[in-house]
Design a protein around this motif. Structure first.
Motif, PDB file in Angstrom:
ATOM      1  N   GLU A 151      42.418 -28.386-122.786  1.00 42.94           N
ATOM      2  CA  GLU A 151      42.337 -28.392-121.452  1.00 42.94           C
ATOM      3  C   GLU A 151      41.420 -28.101-120.677  1.00 42.94           C
ATOM      4  OE1 GLU A 151      44.160 -31.621-119.603  1.00 42.94           O
ATOM      5  OE2 GLU A 151      43.533 -31.598-121.916  1.00 42.94           O
ATOM      6  N   MET A 152      41.294 -26.622-120.333  1.00 44.38           N
ATOM      7  CA  MET A 152      40.053 -25.677-119.646  1.00 44.38           C
ATOM      8  C   MET A 152      38.611 -26.032-119.998  1.00 44.38           C
ATOM      9  SD  MET A 152      41.927 -21.798-120.269  1.00 44.38           S
ATOM     10  CE  MET A 152      39.798 -21.200-119.697  1.00 44.38           C
ATOM     11  N   GLU A 153      38.594 -26.656-121.593  1.00 40.36           N
ATOM     12  CA  GLU A 153      36.706 -27.235-122.007  1.00 40.36           C
ATOM     13  C   GLU A 153      37.277 -28.223-121.056  1.00 40.36           C
ATOM     14  OE1 GLU A 153      36.559 -27.664-126.313  1.00 40.36           O
ATOM     15  OE2 GLU A 153      36.609 -25.316-126.462  1.00 40.36           O
ATOM     16  N   LYS A 154      37.828 -28.999-121.249  1.00 41.01           N
ATOM     17  CA  LYS A 154      37.651 -30.773-120.074  1.00 41.01           C
ATOM     18  C   LYS A 154      37.204 -30.360-118.639  1.00 41.01           C
ATOM     19  CE  LYS A 154      40.470 -32.926-123.363  1.00 41.01           C
ATOM     20  NZ  LYS A 154      41.731 -34.075-123.471  1.00 41.01           N
ATOM     21  N   ILE A 155      37.749 -29.802-118.160  1.00 42.23           N
ATOM     22  CA  ILE A 155      37.867 -29.214-117.015  1.00 42.23           C
ATOM     23  C   ILE A 155      36.402 -28.335-116.700  1.00 42.23           C
ATOM     24  CG2 ILE A 155      38.418 -27.243-115.213  1.00 42.23           C
ATOM     25  CD1 ILE A 155      41.140 -28.297-116.084  1.00 42.23           C
ATOM     26  N   VAL A 156      36.015 -27.523-118.111  1.00 43.53           N
ATOM     27  CA  VAL A 156      34.180 -26.912-117.127  1.00 43.53           C
ATOM     28  C   VAL A 156      33.574 -28.405-117.341  1.00 43.53           C
ATOM     29  CG1 VAL A 156      33.000 -25.350-118.569  1.00 43.53           C
ATOM     30  CG2 VAL A 156      35.254 -24.658-118.096  1.00 43.53           C
ATOM     31  N   LEU A 185      33.483 -29.600-114.308  1.00 43.40           N
ATOM     32  CA  LEU A 185      33.513 -29.449-113.432  1.00 43.40           C
ATOM     33  C   LEU A 185      31.199 -28.721-113.340  1.00 43.40           C
ATOM     34  CD1 LEU A 185      34.995 -26.407-113.012  1.00 43.40           C
ATOM     35  CD2 LEU A 185      34.786 -27.844-111.117  1.00 43.40           C
ATOM     36  N   LYS A 186      30.743 -28.863-114.418  1.00 47.75           N
ATOM     37  CA  LYS A 186      29.423 -29.211-114.736  1.00 47.75           C
ATOM     38  C   LYS A 186      28.652 -30.467-113.998  1.00 47.75           C
ATOM     39  CE  LYS A 186      28.866 -25.788-118.223  1.00 47.75           C
ATOM     40  NZ  LYS A 186      29.119 -25.291-119.739  1.00 47.75           N
ATOM     41  N   ALA A 187      29.444 -31.589-114.312  1.00 50.66           N
ATOM     42  CA  ALA A 187      29.279 -32.252-113.954  1.00 50.66           C
ATOM     43  C   ALA A 187      29.161 -32.315-112.737  1.00 50.66           C
ATOM     44  CB  ALA A 187      29.624 -33.599-114.577  1.00 50.66           C
ATOM     45  N   PHE A 236      39.296 -26.915-110.255  1.00 52.83           N
ATOM     46  CA  PHE A 236      39.758 -25.011-109.756  1.00 52.83           C
ATOM     47  C   PHE A 236      40.987 -24.652-109.758  1.00 52.83           C
ATOM     48  CE2 PHE A 236      39.227 -21.146-108.413  1.00 52.83           C
ATOM     49  CZ  PHE A 236      37.704 -20.657-109.012  1.00 52.83           C
ATOM     50  N   ASN A 237      41.643 -25.205-109.658  1.00 55.31           N
ATOM     51  CA  ASN A 237      43.289 -24.572-109.117  1.00 55.31           C
ATOM     52  C   ASN A 237      43.792 -24.958-110.773  1.00 55.31           C
ATOM     53  OD1 ASN A 237      43.239 -23.972-106.637  1.00 55.31           O
ATOM     54  ND2 ASN A 237      43.692 -25.523-106.002  1.00 55.31           N
ATOM     55  N   GLN A 238      43.604 -25.786-111.771  1.00 59.21           N
ATOM     56  CA  GLN A 238      43.825 -26.499-112.695  1.00 59.21           C
ATOM     57  C   GLN A 238      42.773 -25.454-113.676  1.00 59.21           C
ATOM     58  OE1 GLN A 238      46.722 -27.919-111.907  1.00 59.21           O
ATOM     59  NE2 GLN A 238      46.262 -29.068-113.808  1.00 59.21           N
TER      60      GLN A 238
END
Length: 117
Positions: free
Chosen positions: A75-80, A83-85, A107-109
């Motif tokens: 999940e953290m990889e998906k969020i990163v 965020l990069k996009a 960012f909160n997630q």
């Protein structure tokens, strides 16, 4: 009935006070036989629920905890990546109000997942 029980108990108590050595000897013999009996019972007829105490899940290294950490990392990889996009969008000056709210939410997630490890 209560009176006879009370009289007998007072009689036994007086005898114990008058003969402390005999009382101690009899008590130790009774305790020794009780201990030996419980040892024999434990060896030859063990209880099936004797060693079935399990530690709480919080302290054991179970597969569920490992699966949870793997899930958190994914999940953290998906969020990163999201965020990069959004960062690419920011560099091109194409951000909208919804995008900034999305950045705050992601960012909160990410912080929650990072702290839950």
């Amino acid at each position: 009935m209560k009176a006879t029980l009370k009289q007998k108990s007072q009689k036994w108590l007086q005898w114990a006070v008058q003969n402390p050595k005999k009382f101690f000897t009899y008590s130790m013999i009774l305790l020794s036989f009780s201990f030996i009996g419980s040892l024999i019972q434990g060896i030859f007829c063990p209880s099936e629920t004797a060693f079935k105490i399990r530690p709480p899940v919080l302290y054991s290294k179970s597969k569920t905890n490992q699966n949870l950490s793997v899930y958190n990392e994914k999940e953290m990889e998906k969020i990163v990546t999201k965020l990069k996009a959004l960062k690419v969008k920011r560099d091109q000056n194409e951000l909208k109000k919804e995008d900034s709210l999305r950045i705050d939410y992601l960012f909160n997630q990410y912080q929650k997942l990072k702290n839950s490890r």
